[in-house]
Design a protein around this motif. Structure first.
Motif, mmCIF file in Angstrom:
data_model
loop_
_atom_site.group_PDB
_atom_site.id
_atom_site.type_symbol
_atom_site.label_atom_id
_atom_site.label_comp_id
_atom_site.label_asym_id
_atom_site.label_seq_id
_atom_site.Cartn_x
_atom_site.Cartn_y
_atom_site.Cartn_z
ATOM 1 N N GLY A 109 12.970 47.704 -166.267
ATOM 2 C CA GLY A 109 13.643 48.063 -168.015
ATOM 3 C C GLY A 109 14.895 47.966 -167.547
ATOM 4 O O GLY A 109 15.836 48.282 -166.512
ATOM 5 N N LEU A 110 15.459 48.021 -168.370
ATOM 6 C CA LEU A 110 17.492 48.423 -168.160
ATOM 7 C C LEU A 110 17.471 49.870 -168.321
ATOM 8 O O LEU A 110 17.008 50.286 -169.883
ATOM 9 N N PRO A 111 18.442 50.286 -168.714
ATOM 10 C CA PRO A 111 18.585 51.927 -168.911
ATOM 11 C C PRO A 111 19.542 52.132 -170.069
ATOM 12 O O PRO A 111 19.753 50.957 -170.689
ATOM 13 N N ARG A 112 19.639 52.609 -171.162
ATOM 14 C CA ARG A 112 19.953 52.854 -172.445
ATOM 15 C C ARG A 112 21.622 52.752 -172.115
ATOM 16 O O ARG A 112 22.167 52.389 -173.542
ATOM 17 N N ASP A 113 21.370 53.927 -171.336
ATOM 18 C CA ASP A 113 23.525 54.037 -171.230
ATOM 19 C C ASP A 113 23.277 54.005 -169.927
ATOM 20 O O ASP A 113 23.037 53.849 -168.669
ATOM 21 N N PRO A 114 24.141 52.572 -170.257
ATOM 22 C CA PRO A 114 24.579 51.705 -168.666
ATOM 23 C C PRO A 114 25.463 52.380 -167.143
ATOM 24 O O PRO A 114 25.753 52.094 -166.857
ATOM 25 N N ARG A 115 26.061 53.895 -168.680
ATOM 26 C CA ARG A 115 27.139 54.374 -167.466
ATOM 27 C C ARG A 115 26.617 54.827 -166.329
ATOM 28 O O ARG A 115 27.581 54.168 -165.033
ATOM 29 N N ALA A 116 25.306 55.755 -166.535
ATOM 30 C CA ALA A 116 25.136 55.772 -164.581
ATOM 31 C C ALA A 116 25.237 55.022 -164.125
ATOM 32 O O ALA A 116 25.567 55.009 -162.579
ATOM 33 N N THR A 117 24.935 53.598 -164.686
ATOM 34 C CA THR A 117 24.321 52.101 -163.668
ATOM 35 C C THR A 117 25.927 52.241 -162.386
ATOM 36 O O THR A 117 25.964 51.497 -161.550
ATOM 37 N N LEU A 118 26.797 51.643 -163.828
ATOM 38 C CA LEU A 118 28.265 50.608 -163.445
ATOM 39 C C LEU A 118 28.384 52.393 -162.545
ATOM 40 O O LEU A 118 29.552 51.883 -161.965
ATOM 41 N N SER A 119 28.705 53.177 -162.861
ATOM 42 C CA SER A 119 29.145 54.589 -162.209
ATOM 43 C C SER A 119 29.039 54.054 -160.652
ATOM 44 O O SER A 119 29.406 54.130 -160.193
#
Length: 394
Positions: A233-243
């Protein structure tokens, strides 16, 4: 003859235009409530450019041409380490290229549709029942229609493909990279781009963007999947993964991360691999069957030329024979392009500093005089070569 086209994107709208030209009655259904906006700037050339010219939409595309000067790879201190100017490529294709946002291409194709094509938004295909001479297509609102042909033009995660061929996991192949994009307005970032598509180039990670006509900036992030995962799965909010992936990086990356919205586009970079594109009177076009990958940069062109080639065969043969000829003419070529794209993934996002250095050196060579002539030999011939232009019956 009647066709249902699932998907009002580049492939679906192109297919609808050409089939209408042949005198078919065409219904286009699109799950989204309106045309899908967003997406990347497309270097639109080759076979897709040829089809757009045939369809009479080039003038509209030239009016929204994005003036991006080239590609530049930066270091954390904001120094340009390598790159290439787009003039070299423009010369290689004899000036037959425009750079447009994907959404602008979609709107141009939709504007070109005649009133005889019906488009229904907020609807998709729910069930397909095959019979000898066609299909019964049931939509998700319960309505049914008899059709001579169902065209799945609904992208990498195609609903039609799942109904006709099986679950998407059998046919979607992630390439180990993830991509994020969004649009922001930031004059500091725009000035740092200096008219180019610029990326901070690090092993396994690239981040940057390009300027848009309206004064905004399109941000792009690419990185290896965490822990090497290529599925799941992919995160609903990608900001934490990108950070986490781009923590403590320099240049304009912190400003881009701060501007990232919770609904930013975030997905796998993937291909669609199928042994066949047809099942009875169901056929796939565009990314539903021939996604080479975002990195290869030819998806829009292939989608349009594939849809045009399908129409060309339908103009000359009964439906079963036409679908067979379409598949046999394109599938081997697409398979070879996909194989090449998998090999080149490490070129786009190198996994080590040595690999980054080798790529930068290669780009410096490409900027030397004579590079346009070398690039010209790499521009593929039009995939629909040998298939005559369908004669209009309307």
């Amino acid at each position: 003859m009647h066709a249902v086209v699932c998907g009002a994107g580049i492939a679906g709208l192109t297919a609808a235009w050409w089939l209408d030209r042949l005198g078919w009655r065409v219904l286009v259904v699109e799950r989204a409530p309106a045309l899908r906006d967003g997406g990347y700037v497309i270097d639109f050339f080759g076979s897709g450019y040829d089809v757009a010219e045939e369809m009479g939409v080039l003038d509209q595309l030239r009016g929204v041409h994005q003036e991006v000067l080239g590609i530049g790879y930066m270091d954390a201190g904001g120094r340009r380490r390598a790159g290439i100017v787009y003039d070299t490529f423009t010369q290689a294709v004899a000036g037959r290229v425009v750079r447009v946002l994907r959404e602008d291409l979609v709107h141009a194709l939709h504007d070109a549709l005649p009133d005889t094509v019906t488009v229904r938004f907020g609807r998709t295909v729910d069930r397909v029942t095959h019979h000898a001479d066609g299909v019964v297509v049931r939509l998700d609102d319960g309505t049914e229609c008899e059709s001579d042909l169902l065209i799945g033009a609904d992208g990498v995660y195609s609903r039609v493909r799942a109904l006709a061929f099986g679950p998407r996991g059998h046919y979607v192949r992630p390439l180990g990279l993830r991509v994020a994009s969004f649009v922001l307005r930031d004059d500091v970032v725009r000035d740092a781009l200096d008219g180019e598509f610029r990326m901070l180039a690090l092993p396994d990670r690239h981040a940057g963007g390009y300027p848009l006509l309206d004064g905004r900036v399109a941000a792009v992030f690419m990185h290896r999947a965490p822990d090497g995962k290529t599925a799941g799965g992919l995160p609903r909010d990608p900001r934490a993964t990108l950070s986490a992936a781009f923590a403590d990086q320099g240049w304009v990356v912190p400003r881009l991360l701060d501007a990232c919205p919770p609904d930013a586009y975030y997905d796998f970079i993937a291909q669609t691999l199928l042994p066949t594109w047809r099942a009875g009177r169901v056929v796939l076009v565009g990314d539903a069957c021939q996604a080479v990958s975002l990195l290869a940069g030819q998806g829009a062109s292939l989608a349009m030329s594939g849809a045009r080639q399908l129409a060309g065969h339908l103009a000359e043969h009964p439906v079963p024979e036409a679908l067979k000829a379409y598949e046999e003419g394109l599938l081997p070529r697409i398979t070879a392009m996909q194989r090449s794209a998998r090999r080149s993934t490490a070129w786009f996002v190198p996994g080590s500093r040595l690999a980054l250095t080798l790529r930068h050196n290669a780009l410096r060579l490409a900027a030397m005089p004579g590079a346009a002539a070398l690039l010209r030999t790499a521009v593929a011939p039009t995939p629909h070569a040998g298939v005559r232009t369908p004669t209009p019956t309307r």
